[in-house]
Design an enzyme around this catalytic site. Structure first.
Site, PDB file in Angstrom:
ATOM      1  N   LYS A   1      42.080  40.872  59.723  1.00  0.00           N
ATOM      2  CA  LYS A   1      42.144  40.020  58.538  1.00  0.00           C
ATOM      3  C   LYS A   1      40.790  39.396  58.310  1.00  0.00           C
ATOM      4  CE  LYS A   1      45.527  38.416  55.830  1.00  0.00           C
ATOM      5  NZ  LYS A   1      46.799  39.160  55.650  1.00  0.00           N
TER       6      LYS A   1
HETATM    7  N1  GLU Z   1      47.331  41.214  52.651  1.00  0.00           N
HETATM    8  C1  GLU Z   1      48.536  41.975  52.816  1.00  0.00           C
HETATM    9  C2  GLU Z   1      49.298  41.500  54.019  1.00  0.00           C
HETATM   10  O1  GLU Z   1      49.175  40.377  54.439  1.00  0.00           O
HETATM   11  C3  GLU Z   1      48.293  43.469  52.791  1.00  0.00           C
HETATM   12  C4  GLU Z   1      47.396  44.007  53.858  1.00  0.00           C
HETATM   13  C5  GLU Z   1      47.006  45.469  53.677  1.00  0.00           C
HETATM   14  O2  GLU Z   1      47.451  46.107  52.728  1.00  0.00           O
HETATM   15  O3  GLU Z   1      46.242  45.936  54.520  1.00  0.00           O
HETATM   16  O4  GLU Z   1      50.122  42.200  54.550  1.00  0.00           O
END
Ligand code: GLU
Length: 418
Positions: free
Chosen positions: A106
């Site tokens: 992240k």
């Molecule tokens: N931000 C989204 C989540 O928290 C999607 C992450 C992604 O598609 O890699 O799951």
């Protein structure tokens, strides 16, 4: 004692609780609770008036045992090192819960994007993409959208990466515009899995989601799509909110009209289809059948949880319930579909996007939605089996038990080297 509001502590508590049900040694547990590495960087960016502003940004690569690090990039003033660490950990167990061959990561920039022009946001994003370029790639780390980022930012990151690397590699990032290699169904995917998971939870309780009343906290992409899709299932959306406040109508209102109002005015408040203005806390405590928290972490603390009246909660947001809030809701027998399954639709369709990018062969929306539905329904059943067979205290613990075991299996296969 008040609630632990540090999301990384909440995350670690969740892993510790599940680990009690798994045969695991201490060293491995330590590995499962901490990121492998974190980039912390200060981006110096020229503003439209010629001044320089510095933005702190992070990327946490939590675990790559099951595949490339995967997870979004958020733009928010509350982004912090610990928040990014927690969110990257949740991604590792989300991809494992979904059973897709990816790890967890992240990123985030400490910024309120509403205060910057589009050209400033482009320079800020490209500056971050430049820092990220040595770390990301379709086989190493694949970013995606998160809070306050979307196709536009993904396209900028992809373009910066491809320019610096002198290549075409659309699979380096997901959540792109269709014209840049994005997938059909990606924009709706998080909301779609949230309501599929809710529907499965209602079925499990022998209840009918078609007749449910629903409240949705947060009206960004995940929240508003959840409201729209649950309404299409026949349920009645009676309340929605955003950071400015909430709206309520006992008889329900049109979720799409509420979104149009937000698009035009900046907020759901003042929407003519609702007859009452309420606070976010009041929304979370409404007497509804289904509650969908779709905003940020820590929305449902121990105190808020005391007043929650919903039968089912499907978590569109990451980490919306604190561990103490969870304890209160467990006593009340609220069925919670945890974030790492409920909102896994986003990363699951990101996975489909990455597969399509690598094959240079694109699917239609029906195929995307069908494959997503299969994964969420099957994994929901897997969690129910674990929950019942091992007498686990909650679906959240069941999800972590299943997910942790999958990560441990992969880690043990790879062995820890050197
Ligand atoms: N931000 C989204 C989540 O928290 C999607 C992450 C992604 O598609 O890699 O799951």
């Amino acid at each position: 004692m008040g609630d632990s509001v540090n999301p990384f502590e909440s995350f670690q508590e969740q892993v510790d609780e599940a680990a009690e049900y798994i045969d695991i040694d201490e060293g491995m547990l330590d590995r499962l609770k901490n990121p492998e590495r974190i980039l912390e960087t200060n981006l110096s960016v020229e503003m439209d008036d010629g001044s320089i502003e510095v933005f702190r940004a992070y990327r946490s690569q939590f675990n790559g045992d099951r595949g490339p690090y995967k997870g979004g990039i958020r733009y928010h003033p509350n982004v912090s090192r610990d928040e990014v660490k927690a969110l990257s950990g949740w991604m590792a167990y989300k991809t494992a819960t979904a059973g897709i061959p990816l790890g967890g990561g992240k990123g985030g920039i400490v910024i309120d994007p509403s205060e910057y022009s589009e050209s400033e946001l482009e320079r800020i994003t490209r500056a971050f993409a430049t820092e990220l370029t040595p770390l990301i790639g379709e086989d190493s780390d694949i970013p995606a959208p998160d809070v306050n980022t979307g196709q536009r930012e993904m396209n900028w990151i992809k373009d910066t990466y491809e320019t610096l690397e002198n290549t075409t590699e659309p699979g380096v990032i997901t959540g792109k515009d269709i014209s840049s290699g994005g997938s059909e169904g990606r924009v709706e995917a998080t909301g779609r899995s949230t309501v599929i998971a809710a529907r499965e939870a209602f079925d499990y309780l022998d209840k009918d989601i078609h007749r449910a009343t629903v409240a949705v906290q947060g009206y960004g992409n995940a929240g508003w799509i959840s409201a729209k899709l649950v309404e299409e299932m026949g349920a009645t959306v009676v309340a929605v909110s955003d950071s400015s406040g909430g709206i309520y109508n006992e008889d329900g209102f049109d979720a799409v009209d509420a979104k149009i109002h937000k698009r035009e005015t900046g907020s759901v408040t003042g929407f003519a289809g609702a007859d009452e203005e309420i606070t976010n806390e009041e929304l979370l405590q409404l007497d509804v059948d289904l509650l969908i928290p779709a905003a940020l972490e820590n929305a449902i603390t121990e105190e808020v949880a005391q007043g929650v009246q919903a039968d089912v909660i499907s978590e569109a947001a990451n980490g919306p319930i604190t561990p103490k809030g969870d304890d209160v809701l467990a006593e009340k027998d609220v069925l919670i579909v945890p974030d790492i399954l409920a909102n896994a639709g986003g990363v699951t369709v990101s996975y489909f996007e990455w597969v399509q990018n690598r094959q240079r062969f694109y699917w239609d929306e029906e195929r995307v939605n069908n494959e997503l539905e299969d994964i969420i329904v099957n994994q929901f059943d897997t969690l129910v089996d674990a929950y019942e067979e091992h007498g686990l205290p909650s679906m959240r613990v069941a999800a972590y038990v299943v997910a942790i075991q999958r990560v441990v299996d992969a880690a043990e296969q790879a062995d820890v080297w050197p």
